[in-house]
Design a protein around this motif. Structure first.
Motif, PDB file in Angstrom:
ATOM      1  N   LYS A 157       0.824  -1.205   0.000  1.00 23.60           N
ATOM      2  CA  LYS A 157       0.000   0.000   0.000  1.00 23.60           C
ATOM      3  C   LYS A 157       0.858   1.255   0.000  1.00 23.60           C
ATOM      4  CE  LYS A 157      -4.295  -1.662   2.072  1.00 23.60           C
ATOM      5  NZ  LYS A 157      -5.231  -1.520   3.217  1.00 23.60           N
ATOM      6  N   ARG A 158       1.937   1.218   0.794  1.00 28.22           N
ATOM      7  CA  ARG A 158       2.829   2.380   0.823  1.00 28.22           C
ATOM      8  C   ARG A 158       3.485   2.579  -0.542  1.00 28.22           C
ATOM      9  NH1 ARG A 158       4.371   0.348   5.949  1.00 28.22           N
ATOM     10  NH2 ARG A 158       6.249  -0.567   5.060  1.00 28.22           N
ATOM     11  N   SER A 159       3.894   1.479  -1.158  1.00 33.36           N
ATOM     12  CA  SER A 159       4.534   1.563  -2.479  1.00 33.36           C
ATOM     13  C   SER A 159       3.571   2.108  -3.512  1.00 33.36           C
ATOM     14  CB  SER A 159       5.032   0.185  -2.909  1.00 33.36           C
ATOM     15  OG  SER A 159       5.993  -0.296  -2.005  1.00 33.36           O
ATOM     16  N   CYS A 160       2.333   1.602  -3.483  1.00 34.91           N
ATOM     17  CA  CYS A 160       1.325   2.072  -4.427  1.00 34.91           C
ATOM     18  C   CYS A 160       1.048   3.547  -4.228  1.00 34.91           C
ATOM     19  CB  CYS A 160       0.022   1.283  -4.255  1.00 34.91           C
ATOM     20  SG  CYS A 160       0.090  -0.357  -4.998  1.00 34.91           S
ATOM     21  N   SER A 161       1.016   3.963  -2.960  1.00 39.38           N
ATOM     22  CA  SER A 161       0.724   5.366  -2.669  1.00 39.38           C
ATOM     23  C   SER A 161       1.774   6.275  -3.271  1.00 39.38           C
ATOM     24  CB  SER A 161       0.652   5.580  -1.155  1.00 39.38           C
ATOM     25  OG  SER A 161       0.328   6.929  -0.868  1.00 39.38           O
ATOM     26  N   VAL A 162       3.047   5.859  -3.128  1.00 34.44           N
ATOM     27  CA  VAL A 162       4.141   6.655  -3.695  1.00 34.44           C
ATOM     28  C   VAL A 162       4.054   6.702  -5.206  1.00 34.44           C
ATOM     29  CG1 VAL A 162       6.633   6.750  -4.008  1.00 34.44           C
ATOM     30  CG2 VAL A 162       5.688   6.247  -1.749  1.00 34.44           C
ATOM     31  N   LEU A 163       3.861   5.532  -5.833  1.00 36.52           N
ATOM     32  CA  LEU A 163       3.806   5.473  -7.290  1.00 36.52           C
ATOM     33  C   LEU A 163       2.612   6.220  -7.840  1.00 36.52           C
ATOM     34  CD1 LEU A 163       4.821   1.751  -7.848  1.00 36.52           C
ATOM     35  CD2 LEU A 163       6.151   3.776  -8.463  1.00 36.52           C
ATOM     36  N   LEU A 164       1.473   6.108  -7.167  1.00 25.77           N
ATOM     37  CA  LEU A 164       0.278   6.789  -7.646  1.00 25.77           C
ATOM     38  C   LEU A 164       0.367   8.284  -7.446  1.00 25.77           C
ATOM     39  CD1 LEU A 164      -2.434   4.254  -6.548  1.00 25.77           C
ATOM     40  CD2 LEU A 164      -1.923   4.967  -8.867  1.00 25.77           C
ATOM     41  N   ALA A 165       1.029   8.693  -6.373  1.00 25.26           N
ATOM     42  CA  ALA A 165       1.233  10.126  -6.180  1.00 25.26           C
ATOM     43  C   ALA A 165       2.058  10.678  -7.327  1.00 25.26           C
ATOM     44  CB  ALA A 165       1.940  10.390  -4.849  1.00 25.26           C
ATOM     45  N   ALA A 166       3.070   9.906  -7.740  1.00 21.18           N
ATOM     46  CA  ALA A 166       3.885  10.322  -8.885  1.00 21.18           C
ATOM     47  C   ALA A 166       3.048  10.358 -10.147  1.00 21.18           C
ATOM     48  CB  ALA A 166       5.058   9.357  -9.062  1.00 21.18           C
ATOM     49  N   ALA A 167       2.207   9.348 -10.320  1.00 19.56           N
ATOM     50  CA  ALA A 167       1.350   9.300 -11.503  1.00 19.56           C
ATOM     51  C   ALA A 167       0.400  10.484 -11.530  1.00 19.56           C
ATOM     52  CB  ALA A 167       0.553   7.998 -11.519  1.00 19.56           C
ATOM     53  N   ILE A 213      -5.582   8.188 -15.347  1.00 19.17           N
ATOM     54  CA  ILE A 213      -6.590   7.184 -14.996  1.00 19.17           C
ATOM     55  C   ILE A 213      -6.107   5.781 -15.320  1.00 19.17           C
ATOM     56  CG2 ILE A 213      -8.508   8.812 -15.238  1.00 19.17           C
ATOM     57  CD1 ILE A 213      -9.197   7.517 -17.914  1.00 19.17           C
ATOM     58  N   GLN A 214      -5.334   5.650 -16.407  1.00 15.81           N
ATOM     59  CA  GLN A 214      -4.819   4.326 -16.738  1.00 15.81           C
ATOM     60  C   GLN A 214      -3.804   3.870 -15.709  1.00 15.81           C
ATOM     61  OE1 GLN A 214      -6.363   2.859 -19.460  1.00 15.81           O
ATOM     62  NE2 GLN A 214      -5.530   1.057 -18.439  1.00 15.81           N
ATOM     63  N   SER A 215      -3.069   4.828 -15.129  1.00 14.48           N
ATOM     64  CA  SER A 215      -2.097   4.495 -14.090  1.00 14.48           C
ATOM     65  C   SER A 215      -2.790   3.968 -12.848  1.00 14.48           C
ATOM     66  CB  SER A 215      -1.260   5.736 -13.741  1.00 14.48           C
ATOM     67  OG  SER A 215      -0.499   6.167 -14.841  1.00 14.48           O
ATOM     68  N   LEU A 268       4.510   3.437 -16.516  1.00  9.79           N
ATOM     69  CA  LEU A 268       3.456   2.797 -17.298  1.00  9.79           C
ATOM     70  C   LEU A 268       4.078   2.144 -18.534  1.00  9.79           C
ATOM     71  CD1 LEU A 268       0.357   2.748 -16.743  1.00  9.79           C
ATOM     72  CD2 LEU A 268       0.122   4.466 -18.527  1.00  9.79           C
ATOM     73  N   PRO A 269       3.927   0.826 -18.696  1.00  8.85           N
ATOM     74  CA  PRO A 269       4.522   0.130 -19.844  1.00  8.85           C
ATOM     75  C   PRO A 269       3.761   0.382 -21.141  1.00  8.85           C
ATOM     76  CG  PRO A 269       3.264  -1.404 -18.502  1.00  8.85           C
ATOM     77  CD  PRO A 269       3.279  -0.106 -17.750  1.00  8.85           C
ATOM     78  N   ALA A 270       4.349  -0.067 -22.226  1.00  6.65           N
ATOM     79  CA  ALA A 270       3.799   0.207 -23.558  1.00  6.65           C
ATOM     80  C   ALA A 270       2.385  -0.340 -23.735  1.00  6.65           C
ATOM     81  CB  ALA A 270       4.727  -0.378 -24.623  1.00  6.65           C
ATOM     82  N   GLU A 271       2.113  -1.535 -23.200  1.00 10.56           N
ATOM     83  CA  GLU A 271       0.784  -2.120 -23.386  1.00 10.56           C
ATOM     84  C   GLU A 271      -0.309  -1.299 -22.693  1.00 10.56           C
ATOM     85  OE1 GLU A 271       2.966  -4.721 -20.285  1.00 10.56           O
ATOM     86  OE2 GLU A 271       3.414  -3.660 -22.167  1.00 10.56           O
ATOM     87  N   GLU A 272       0.059  -0.573 -21.644  1.00  7.53           N
ATOM     88  CA  GLU A 272      -0.904   0.303 -20.983  1.00  7.53           C
ATOM     89  C   GLU A 272      -1.094   1.598 -21.773  1.00  7.53           C
ATOM     90  OE1 GLU A 272      -2.757  -0.607 -18.325  1.00  7.53           O
ATOM     91  OE2 GLU A 272      -1.771  -2.549 -18.616  1.00  7.53           O
ATOM     92  N   TRP A 273      -0.030   2.036 -22.432  1.00  9.28           N
ATOM     93  CA  TRP A 273      -0.156   3.230 -23.273  1.00  9.28           C
ATOM     94  C   TRP A 273      -1.058   2.957 -24.478  1.00  9.28           C
ATOM     95  CZ3 TRP A 273       0.645   8.208 -22.736  1.00  9.28           C
ATOM     96  CH2 TRP A 273       1.445   8.636 -21.675  1.00  9.28           C
ATOM     97  N   GLU A 274      -1.079   1.724 -24.921  1.00 13.57           N
ATOM     98  CA  GLU A 274      -1.988   1.366 -26.004  1.00 13.57           C
ATOM     99  C   GLU A 274      -3.434   1.627 -25.574  1.00 13.57           C
ATOM    100  OE1 GLU A 274      -3.013  -2.409 -28.976  1.00 13.57           O
ATOM    101  OE2 GLU A 274      -1.457  -2.601 -27.422  1.00 13.57           O
TER     102      GLU A 274
END
Length: 351
Positions: free
Chosen positions: A7-17, A213-215, A284-290
């Motif tokens: 949860k802490r990791s997700c929070s950091v990554l999502l804050a960046a997103a 939103i995709q992130s 976000l990897p390429a397949e998510e950018w699609e």
């Protein structure tokens, strides 16, 4: 313990997103830079053009078509042919940081959203818009509350809508189209702590860019309720702006930038994976950018030409900024937009 760490990791990554989903719009954030300037001496008669963009070297998600031009080498090659050395610098601080760098004389050109472009120009920035890199930047809504199944269900809920950004512009137009009574929505003005508010349940939904939103979905924090695809004015644009004083002395650089963007556009039309892989990064990897671009795979909105329809959007956005007291008066678009460099690039490439 593992769940808490996740949860802490997700929070950091999502804050960046969340931050990177906003920085091109006008979110306030640290303006530290990562430079990519070549250290080799300049060749005879070679000039330097300093271009700035949002993000970082490995996750420059706010460059849109310029991602392809930069990552695939078109930008460097076309500028080199015209006698220029490319010095590209990434600004995690996005729009505000880029405008500050322009004002300080640290940059000659920038790639960012229409919001900072218009506000910067209104505040005295010496800039001219020479090309588009996405004329139909999409937005959407992610929900983390199972009670929300329809846009009208947002009434009575806590929804994160950052004020004074292009996201607010989207939200107002989206709500009007969907018949949402915004007086019944408790909007939360948050940026840096937005992800944690969603995860803890203090917010039921969040409005963000298509990338944002995709992130959230990629990190399994929520699901996409809806997007603004197909709704009039429920989008924004990303642009390339050059200092007007620099343009007067270096018109060939602006033509070269447009040639690089045209090359990038043609490349994306031939192989969409070029767009996805050029946009991909650590967040976000390429397949998510699609999925980000899936709403319209014609990619017609990525043309570097600032079209009549895009100028019509500018007129509406111009008025919205004035109505919300974000501009003192409407900008003179005829003096702000110059398509002649694109036209010269097309002629040079014999398109």
């Amino acid at each position: 313990m593992k769940l808490q760490w996740w949860k802490r990791s997700c929070s950091v990554l999502l804050a960046a997103a969340m931050t990177f989903g906003l920085v091109g719009c006008d979110a306030k954030k640290d303006s530290a830079v990562v430079a990519t300037e070549a250290e080799t001496p300049l060749e005879e008669n070679e000039k330097v053009i300093r271009i700035g963009g949002s993000g970082s070297e490995d996750s420059a998600m706010n460059l849109e078509l310029m991602n392809v031009a930069y990552k695939q080498g078109y930008l460097e090659d076309e500028l080199k042919k015209a006698g220029y050395r490319l010095d590209f610098t990434f600004f995690p601080g996005g729009g505000p940081a880029l405008n500050e760098a322009l004002a300080a004389g640290e940059l000659d050109a920038v790639v960012y959203g229409d919001f900072p472009a218009f506000v910067g120009k209104s505040n005295g920035a010496d800039t001219t818009l020479i090309a588009s890199v996405n004329a139909d930047l999409q937005y959407g809504i992610v929900v983390a509350n199972d009670e929300i199944q329809d846009p009208k269900d947002l009434e009575g809920k806590n929804v994160i809508v950052p004020e004074g950004t292009a996201i607010q512009y989207f939200w107002e137009n989206y709500a009007a189209e969907k018949g949402i009574d915004t007086s019944k929505v408790n909007t939360i003005n948050a940026v840096e702590d937005a992800a944690s508010l969603l995860m803890t349940g203090d917010a039921d939904a969040i409005v963000s860019t298509a990338y944002g939103i995709q992130s959230y979905v990629y990190m399994r924090v929520g699901r996409i309720l809806d997007t603004g695809a197909g709704i009039e004015n429920a989008h924004s644009t990303y642009l390339t702006a050059v200092k007007t004083s620099y343009l007067k002395e270096n018109p060939d650089a602006a033509v070269a930038i447009n040639k690089a963007l045209i090359d990038a556009y043609d490349s994306a039309l031939k192989d969409a994976n070029v767009l996805y892989t050029s946009s991909a990064g650590t967040n976000l990897p390429a397949e998510e950018w699609e999925k980000v671009y899936a709403y319209d795979t014609s990619f017609s909105y990525l043309t570097p030409e600032i079209t009549d329809s895009e100028r019509e959007y500018f007129e509406n956005f111009n008025q919205w900024l004035v109505d919300h007291k974000l501009l003192k008066e409407k900008l003179d678009l005829d003096g702000f937009v110059d398509t002649s460099y694109y036209e010269k690039a097309v002629k040079s490439l014999d398109k």
